[in-house]
Write an enzyme that holds these catalytic residues in place. Structure first.
Site, PDB file in Angstrom:
ATOM      1  N   LYS A 162       0.855  -1.191   0.000  1.00 35.39           N
ATOM      2  CA  LYS A 162       0.000   0.000   0.000  1.00 35.39           C
ATOM      3  C   LYS A 162       0.892   1.241   0.000  1.00 35.39           C
ATOM      4  CE  LYS A 162      -1.605   2.719   2.842  1.00 35.39           C
ATOM      5  NZ  LYS A 162      -1.303   3.950   2.078  1.00 35.39           N
TER       6      LYS A 162
ATOM      7  N   GLY B 211       6.481   4.114   8.746  1.00 33.15           N
ATOM      8  CA  GLY B 211       5.818   5.406   8.769  1.00 33.15           C
ATOM      9  C   GLY B 211       6.043   6.083  10.105  1.00 33.15           C
TER      10      GLY B 211
ATOM     11  N   GLU C 253       8.640   0.049  11.506  1.00 32.34           N
ATOM     12  CA  GLU C 253       9.814   0.910  11.274  1.00 32.34           C
ATOM     13  C   GLU C 253       9.329   2.343  11.361  1.00 32.34           C
ATOM     14  OE1 GLU C 253      12.840   0.058  10.988  1.00 32.34           O
ATOM     15  OE2 GLU C 253      12.720  -2.085  10.581  1.00 32.34           O
TER      16      GLU C 253
ATOM     17  N   CYS D 129      14.250   9.076   7.859  1.00 32.42           N
ATOM     18  CA  CYS D 129      14.081   8.623   9.248  1.00 32.42           C
ATOM     19  C   CYS D 129      15.420   8.525   9.963  1.00 32.42           C
ATOM     20  CB  CYS D 129      13.343   7.289   9.274  1.00 32.42           C
ATOM     21  SG  CYS D 129      14.164   6.038   8.280  1.00 32.42           S
TER      22      CYS D 129
ATOM     23  N   GLU E 292      10.477  14.604  15.928  1.00 32.93           N
ATOM     24  CA  GLU E 292      10.973  14.419  14.565  1.00 32.93           C
ATOM     25  C   GLU E 292      10.385  15.516  13.675  1.00 32.93           C
ATOM     26  OE1 GLU E 292       9.441  11.158  12.168  1.00 32.93           O
ATOM     27  OE2 GLU E 292      11.505  10.610  11.694  1.00 32.93           O
TER      28      GLU E 292
HETATM   29  P1  NAD Z   1       2.599   8.123   7.945  1.00 33.09           P
HETATM   30  O1  NAD Z   1       2.647   7.368   9.218  1.00 33.09           O
HETATM   31  O2  NAD Z   1       1.685   9.265   7.833  1.00 33.09           O
HETATM   32  O3  NAD Z   1       2.206   7.142   6.743  1.00 33.09           O
HETATM   33  C1  NAD Z   1       2.997   6.012   6.400  1.00 33.09           C
HETATM   34  C2  NAD Z   1       2.129   5.037   5.640  1.00 33.09           C
HETATM   35  O4  NAD Z   1       1.173   4.485   6.539  1.00 33.09           O
HETATM   36  C3  NAD Z   1       1.313   5.650   4.511  1.00 33.09           C
HETATM   37  O5  NAD Z   1       1.186   4.704   3.474  1.00 33.09           O
HETATM   38  C4  NAD Z   1      -0.044   5.899   5.173  1.00 33.09           C
HETATM   39  O6  NAD Z   1      -1.102   5.951   4.260  1.00 33.09           O
HETATM   40  C5  NAD Z   1      -0.137   4.692   6.077  1.00 33.09           C
HETATM   41  N1  NAD Z   1      -0.956   4.848   7.276  1.00 33.09           N
HETATM   42  C6  NAD Z   1      -1.076   5.931   8.076  1.00 33.09           C
HETATM   43  N2  NAD Z   1      -1.881   5.647   9.115  1.00 33.09           N
HETATM   44  C7  NAD Z   1      -2.254   4.351   8.986  1.00 33.09           C
HETATM   45  C8  NAD Z   1      -3.058   3.470   9.752  1.00 33.09           C
HETATM   46  N3  NAD Z   1      -3.673   3.863  10.864  1.00 33.09           N
HETATM   47  N4  NAD Z   1      -3.208   2.184   9.323  1.00 33.09           N
HETATM   48  C9  NAD Z   1      -2.594   1.772   8.188  1.00 33.09           C
HETATM   49  N5  NAD Z   1      -1.832   2.564   7.414  1.00 33.09           N
HETATM   50  C10 NAD Z   1      -1.650   3.836   7.813  1.00 33.09           C
HETATM   51  O7  NAD Z   1       4.107   8.519   7.625  1.00 33.09           O
HETATM   52  P2  NAD Z   1       4.658   9.361   6.386  1.00 33.09           P
HETATM   53  O8  NAD Z   1       4.402  10.792   6.657  1.00 33.09           O
HETATM   54  O9  NAD Z   1       4.187   8.765   5.105  1.00 33.09           O
HETATM   55  O10 NAD Z   1       6.219   9.035   6.481  1.00 33.09           O
HETATM   56  C11 NAD Z   1       7.072   9.736   7.308  1.00 33.09           C
HETATM   57  C12 NAD Z   1       7.357   8.932   8.563  1.00 33.09           C
HETATM   58  O11 NAD Z   1       7.872   7.658   8.212  1.00 33.09           O
HETATM   59  C13 NAD Z   1       8.409   9.578   9.425  1.00 33.09           C
HETATM   60  O12 NAD Z   1       8.013   9.523  10.771  1.00 33.09           O
HETATM   61  C14 NAD Z   1       9.631   8.711   9.191  1.00 33.09           C
HETATM   62  O13 NAD Z   1      10.571   8.732  10.225  1.00 33.09           O
HETATM   63  C15 NAD Z   1       9.030   7.380   9.000  1.00 33.09           C
HETATM   64  N6  NAD Z   1       9.947   6.499   8.281  1.00 33.09           N
HETATM   65  C16 NAD Z   1      10.565   5.507   8.984  1.00 33.09           C
HETATM   66  C17 NAD Z   1      11.486   4.673   8.353  1.00 33.09           C
HETATM   67  C18 NAD Z   1      12.155   3.560   9.098  1.00 33.09           C
HETATM   68  O14 NAD Z   1      12.665   2.664   8.451  1.00 33.09           O
HETATM   69  N7  NAD Z   1      12.177   3.571  10.415  1.00 33.09           N
HETATM   70  C19 NAD Z   1      11.751   4.857   6.988  1.00 33.09           C
HETATM   71  C20 NAD Z   1      11.094   5.877   6.311  1.00 33.09           C
HETATM   72  C21 NAD Z   1      10.188   6.693   6.967  1.00 33.09           C
END
Ligand code: NAD
Length: 484
Positions: free
Chosen positions: A175, A227, A249, A283, A382
């Site tokens: 997704k 995310g 992650e 991240c 963050e």
């Molecule tokens: P986000 O949490 O808003 O969304 C991430 C993904 O999850 C998207 O596809 C979103 O549609 C989905 N999503 C959101 N809420 C959900 C739920 N309740 N159930 C299922 N899916 C859901 O994050 P973002 O703004 O897209 O990405 C940035 C974040 O991701 C930052 O906090 C960053 O640190 C983190 N990140 C972490 C890593 C890692 O490996 N630790 C790598 C990249 C990004």
């Protein structure tokens, strides 16, 4: 302008269940650059049904060597379209072209190559001595998996999750984020091209509600989520309640510790791109720079100079280091943190606003705060933008204390001419990955993941593969001898 009217479900390009669409808006021009179908619950149901069928065969029954072959083909086919994919991700979310080919695409294919090698050597079956007789310990695919992908490194995160699933023999429903749905179409074409058996992969771009529907779906056995920590908590709670396997992650607030003996001239060319990579939307970005009090002024001057030297502009221009942030709300969020930093008493040394001369696009100036206290919001939360803080410390123990004074524990780095002193610091910082004088704090063949609020579980390496496997122990008769 790209327009798509199908979704990739179970290896087929099919009409979506509804007419809902996602508009992709260029963060550089603020214009609509693509329109794709938005997956809805009916599409998730179809993808899960296809994945369940695929779990029965033939792919999960292939030998590890055959699965590795698919991973190699996937890597090669992505490499063949590398520039096209890099350019597309730059257009979708503003990743600077100067970084995107390596950071977005080749990092992905290197991870896939690592998965291929690991698949060939991993002990999927082994006979171990037991209490009575020998035991056949088997690693089997975990079941139907879901990969939830953020927008910042969309293909790379797919490579981490899909690579593990295909190595394990597990089907995956991806997704992607609504901000970056278009690169998934190239992935679908590539999966067709390499002849991956039907049902193994579906790609459903959608927002969080549909993401949550996928996570809750009773047909999904394992969720790999990348995310924000806030969303990760929600996903983790659902998985806990439903006893689903789950890897999270999440966010980070990593500290780069510059030790007293560090060679600043050698440090900054590696540390700066690490701290500001992908417009600060990374991240693992090293956003808290810890400097010894004895050299504080010198570090501040050098980092300020380096931050001032970052060119901001059209991310497609290869001479640009910092592009726009992914969305208007992200730009506003980052500017909000900058205001907070000012109001809490941090001193703004560089940047702090929207760059002059860029009328369109969600740009934020590369920004440096100094005299930051680790209790301030900008040191704890963050920001996910090009905003760095420099904090003074008294001695290495104090630096470790500050680095660890965080809800997060994803990454970190230490900069020193004494590698043993660096290893000593690395051992004491509570994070999942750490670099000593390294641009990258993540190794594509070794476990990656977070301590504390940065996540649960690991991706990459044998630990990452194990997260996509169930373990079965078959107790054999005491006199069992394997066929020769
Ligand atoms: P986000 O949490 O808003 O969304 C991430 C993904 O999850 C998207 O596809 C979103 O549609 C989905 N999503 C959101 N809420 C959900 C739920 N309740 N159930 C299922 N899916 C859901 O994050 P973002 O703004 O897209 O990405 C940035 C974040 O991701 C930052 O906090 C960053 O640190 C983190 N990140 C972490 C890593 C890692 O490996 N630790 C790598 C990249 C990004």
């Amino acid at each position: 302008m790209q327009t798509k009217d199908t979704l990739y479900i179970g290896g087929d390009w099919v009409a979506p269940a509804t007419t809902q669409t996602i508009e992709v808006i260029s963060p550089t021009t603020e214009e609509v650059i693509a329109r794709v179908p938005e997956a809805t619950e009916g599409d998730v149901d179809r993808a899960v049904a296809a994945a369940k069928e695929a779990l029965a065969g033939p792919y999960p029954q292939l030998s590890p060597a055959e699965r590795a072959e698919y991973l190699r083909k996937l890597s090669l086919a992505i490499q063949a379209r590398s520039q096209e994919i890099a350019d597309l991700i730059t257009a979708e979310m503003g990743s600077p072209a100067s970084w995107a080919l390596m950071g977005q695409v080749f990092s992905s294919t290197m991870a896939l190559d690592g998965w291929a090698d690991l698949t060939e050597t991993f002990p999927f079956e082994e006979i171990r001595p037991g209490a009575i007789g020998p035991v056949l310990v088997r690693k089997e695919p975990v079941g139907v998996t879901a990969g939830i992908i953020p927008w910042n490194v969309p293909l790379f995160i797919v490579a981490l999750k899909l690579g593990a699933a295909l190595a394990a023999g597990a089907p995956m429903i991806l997704k992607p984020s609504p901000e970056t749905p278009v690169d998934g179409y190239i992935l679908g074409e590539i999966l067709d091209e390499i002849g991956l058996p039907k049902g193994m992969v579906s790609i459903l771009p959608a927002g969080r509600e549909v993401g949550e529907y996928l996570v809750r779906h009773p047909g999904v056995d394992k969720v790999g989520f990348t995310g924000s920590t806030a969303a990760g908590r929600k996903v983790g709670a659902i998985c806990g309640e439903m006893l689903k396997r789950c890897t999270l992650e999440l966010g980070g607030k990593s500290a780069a510790i510059i030790l007293e003996d560090a060679d600043l001239a050698a440090t900054l060319p590696l540390l700066m791109p690490n701290s500001l990579m992908n417009n600060g939307e990374a991240c693992i970005a090293q956003t808290r720079i810890l400097a010894p009090r004895s050299r504080y002024g010198e570090v501040v001057d050098a980092v300020a100079e380096a931050v001032k030297g970052q060119t901001v502009g059209d991310p497609a221009d290869p001479s640009v280091a910092i592009g726009p942030l992914v969305a208007e709300r992200q730009r506003d969020r980052v500017l909000g943190y900058i205001d907070k930093g000012r109001s809490e008493g941090a001193k703004l040394a560089v940047g702090g606003g929207r760059p002059a001369g860029l009328e369109k696009g969600w740009f934020v100036e590369p920004t440096l705060f100094v005299d930051v206290d680790n209790g301030m919001t900008i040191a704890q939360e963050e920001i996910f933008g090009p905003v760095l803080s420099i904090l003074p410390y008294d001695d290495p123990a104090d630096a470790v204390r500050i680095a660890n004074d965080s809800d997060y524990g994803l990454s970190g780095s230490v900069w020193t001419t004494d590698v043993e002193a660096g290893i000593d610091v690395a051992r004491r910082v509570r994070t999942g990955t750490y670099g000593i004088n390294q641009f990258g704090t993540l190794d594509l063949r070794n476990p990656f993941g977070g301590f504390k609020a940065s996540g649960v579980g690991r991706e990459l390496g044998p630990e990452g593969l194990s997260a996509y496997l169930e373990t079965k122990s078959i107790v054999l008769p005491g006199d069992y001898t394997p066929p020769s």
